[in-house]
Design a protein around this motif. Sequence first.
Motif, short mmCIF file in Angstrom:
data_model
loop_
_atom_site.label_atom_id
_atom_site.label_comp_id
_atom_site.label_asym_id
_atom_site.label_seq_id
_atom_site.Cartn_x
_atom_site.Cartn_y
_atom_site.Cartn_z
N VAL A 174 51.77 -37.34 14.91
CA VAL A 174 53.19 -37.34 14.53
C VAL A 174 53.41 -37.92 13.12
CG1 VAL A 174 55.45 -38.30 15.05
CG2 VAL A 174 54.13 -37.18 16.84
N PRO A 175 52.83 -39.10 12.81
CA PRO A 175 53.03 -39.59 11.44
C PRO A 175 52.47 -38.62 10.40
CG PRO A 175 52.16 -41.33 12.82
CD PRO A 175 52.11 -40.07 13.63
N TYR A 176 51.31 -38.03 10.68
CA TYR A 176 50.68 -37.16 9.68
C TYR A 176 51.45 -35.86 9.50
CZ TYR A 176 47.19 -34.68 7.00
OH TYR A 176 46.56 -33.99 6.01
N ALA A 177 51.89 -35.26 10.63
CA ALA A 177 52.44 -33.91 10.56
C ALA A 177 53.95 -33.89 10.76
CB ALA A 177 51.75 -33.02 11.60
N LYS A 178 54.60 -35.06 10.63
CA LYS A 178 56.02 -35.15 10.93
C LYS A 178 56.86 -34.10 10.21
CE LYS A 178 57.87 -38.98 9.79
NZ LYS A 178 57.90 -40.45 9.78
N ALA A 179 56.67 -34.03 8.90
CA ALA A 179 57.47 -33.09 8.11
C ALA A 179 57.27 -31.66 8.61
CB ALA A 179 57.11 -33.19 6.64
N GLY A 180 56.01 -31.32 8.87
CA GLY A 180 55.70 -29.97 9.33
C GLY A 180 56.32 -29.67 10.68
N ILE A 181 56.26 -30.65 11.59
CA ILE A 181 56.80 -30.43 12.93
C ILE A 181 58.32 -30.26 12.86
CG2 ILE A 181 57.15 -31.47 15.21
CD1 ILE A 181 54.45 -32.93 14.77
N ILE A 182 58.99 -31.17 12.14
CA ILE A 182 60.45 -31.06 12.03
C ILE A 182 60.83 -29.75 11.35
CG2 ILE A 182 62.53 -32.11 11.03
CD1 ILE A 182 61.14 -34.80 11.26
N GLY A 183 60.10 -29.41 10.28
CA GLY A 183 60.37 -28.15 9.58
C GLY A 183 60.23 -26.96 10.50
N SER A 184 59.20 -26.96 11.33
CA SER A 184 58.98 -25.83 12.24
C SER A 184 60.14 -25.71 13.23
CB SER A 184 57.69 -26.03 13.03
OG SER A 184 56.64 -26.29 12.16
N LEU A 185 60.59 -26.88 13.74
CA LEU A 185 61.68 -26.84 14.70
C LEU A 185 62.96 -26.33 14.04
CD1 LEU A 185 61.01 -30.21 16.57
CD2 LEU A 185 60.47 -27.89 17.33
N ILE A 186 63.21 -26.76 12.80
CA ILE A 186 64.42 -26.30 12.11
C ILE A 186 64.33 -24.81 11.80
CG2 ILE A 186 65.87 -26.61 10.06
CD1 ILE A 186 65.08 -29.49 10.00
N LEU A 187 63.12 -24.37 11.44
CA LEU A 187 62.92 -22.95 11.17
C LEU A 187 63.25 -22.12 12.42
CD1 LEU A 187 61.96 -21.01 9.01
CD2 LEU A 187 59.65 -21.23 9.92
N ALA A 188 62.79 -22.62 13.58
CA ALA A 188 63.10 -21.93 14.83
C ALA A 188 64.60 -21.94 15.09
CB ALA A 188 62.36 -22.60 15.99
N LEU A 189 65.26 -23.05 14.73
CA LEU A 189 66.72 -23.13 14.86
C LEU A 189 67.39 -22.05 14.00
CD1 LEU A 189 69.45 -24.68 15.49
CD2 LEU A 189 68.95 -26.05 13.48
N GLY A 190 66.88 -21.90 12.77
CA GLY A 190 67.43 -20.88 11.87
C GLY A 190 67.30 -19.49 12.45
N ARG A 191 66.18 -19.25 13.13
CA ARG A 191 65.99 -17.94 13.76
C ARG A 191 66.91 -17.78 14.96
NH1 ARG A 191 60.26 -15.06 13.62
NH2 ARG A 191 60.09 -15.13 11.36
N ALA A 192 67.03 -18.84 15.75
CA ALA A 192 67.81 -18.75 16.98
C ALA A 192 69.27 -18.46 16.69
CB ALA A 192 67.67 -20.05 17.78
N ILE A 193 69.81 -19.04 15.62
CA ILE A 193 71.24 -18.90 15.39
C ILE A 193 71.60 -17.47 14.98
CG2 ILE A 193 71.45 -19.53 12.94
CD1 ILE A 193 73.72 -21.48 13.99
N GLY A 194 70.64 -16.75 14.41
CA GLY A 194 70.93 -15.37 14.03
C GLY A 194 70.47 -14.36 15.05
N GLU A 195 69.85 -14.84 16.14
CA GLU A 195 69.31 -13.92 17.14
C GLU A 195 70.45 -13.20 17.87
OE1 GLU A 195 66.48 -12.62 17.95
OE2 GLU A 195 67.54 -11.57 19.53
N THR A 196 70.32 -11.90 17.95
CA THR A 196 71.39 -11.10 18.50
C THR A 196 71.10 -10.60 19.91
OG1 THR A 196 71.81 -10.33 16.27
CG2 THR A 196 72.91 -9.16 18.05
#
Lengths: 285, 280
Positions: free
Chosen positions: A190-212
């Motif tokens: 978690v300390p090492y990959a924190k930015a990557g993990i949070i970024g991945s989750l936000i990216l998935a959020l970005g996809r989810a909000i536009g999913e039709t």
Amino acid sequence: MSVVIDKVFALSTKIIALLVLLIVAWIFTVLLQHSMESINAFGFDFLTETKWAPNLEKFGALPAITGSVISTFLAMLLAVPIAIGVAIFLSEIAHHRLKAPVGVSIELLAAIPSVVYGMWGLFYFVPIIRDLFGGLGIGMLTAGIVLAIMILPFMAAVTRDAMDTTPDILKESAYALGATKWDVVKDIIVPYAKAGIIGSLILALGRAIGETMAVTFVMGNVHKISTDLTAPATSIPVTLANEFTEADTDLYFSSLFELSLILLVISFTIISIAKFYFLRRKRSL
Amino acid sequence: MTYRNKRIIMNNIIMTLSTISAFIGLGFLFWILGVLVFNGIEALNLAIFINEGAPPGYEQSGLKHALVGQLLIVLYATAIGVPLGVMAGTYLSEYGQGSKLAETIRDISDIMMSAPSIVIGAFVYAIIVIPMGHFSGYAGAAALAIIMIPIILRTTDDMLQLVPSTLREAAFALGAPKYKVIIQVVYRGAKAGVLTGILLGIARVAGETAPLLFTSFNDNFMNTDMSEAMASLTVTMYNYATSPYEDWQRLGWAAAFILSMFILGLNIIGRLFLLRKRGK
């Protein structure tokens, strides 16, 4: 001769690369242009008005915006813990012989068209919700759950990729010191990959909000803000999918274009945050 | 000792929860896959490939119109999207090292890769359907091409950069002009990767429904004229599944099955390409 070809080749790749920027700018311009009528008619009230009544020529986006936010929030609430669980399972728990097949099947599931998830939701999940909570079974809750399931493979795969960037040597050192798997996850990965993990989750959020398609089947397209999660509701993509071909007046069309523009701006912002703030790609060259 | 015990208990709890959540997640996904395969195979028969759409209750109904429409739309989208994506990716990797412009294009294209596809549909509606006055297969293909370009661009860019620069330098040292180096050395070295990217790009757009809803729209009959509204498997699936007729719903599942198998097939072939390449 070959000097000329060289120049032409270089120039044409450049022009085509520029075309990508041009298309994006064009999308924003065209959507804005077609939204003007609605923007002029309603101004900022469009964002706060709760009434969406095509027959009265009255359009307010609040129910659709709220619906998008709530359904996506529900989906994230359900999908994030499970996706993180799957990612931990894949990176630390699963036997190495299990890792590849499970990982690949999750990636393949991410490739299944979202319309299939929507169909499954309509035929198999709606009846369950109907039996459990009464009502139609169509609404915000169902949409949130189906959306969560649809986004799960993508989210789990990118989260695992982020976790896997942790160098093995760090993890092995921790294990050698007697760390448990959970210690390694919370104190090393978690300390090492924190930015990557949070970024991945936000990216998935970005996809989810536009999913039709995953939500259109199970949302109901009712422009009403309700505190009852099992009541039919709507979201921006659902409204667009249901009403674009039905719109009969210029103002109606323009309002739908403004909804598209709002959706594009929201998801563009979310994805930009994920990309620029958390997932800066490291270029090796 | 108690601290150690606490850590071990905590570890067991979290690891169990992770494993359970993995199984819950996989369980749902395999449930969906099972439903898809079960309903799909049950609905599948030869008549589906021979017959066109028909009114509900009519026995001779099939999906030929949607299969042909889907194929044509994806084919045209590929014909537009692949060359543009590959060329743009070539610029980023081969000409744009370190340039601000290339970096911007790369970032914007990356964002577009996750942008809502239904918005692309609205855009194409505005620029093609409104001027033409009616829905058309071309509009659908254009929407899919716009979605495809960023995907192809990204993989081409990544794959070309994997080609060692020593290869390029060797070719330059022999006096080859840059375009020849790119076409004969770099492209050749990155062939498998770029091809995989193209396959995955096709697979991705083939499953898109939202951008087709108001571009290519739908047609219940056989049509090979791209300038007219055109059926696709995805939109047909949506229309049939939401209809109250059981035989239409069955056709919807058949369409879902055929399309999903096609997409999974492309994904698997793409992965095998890369694996074989790496194995060498």
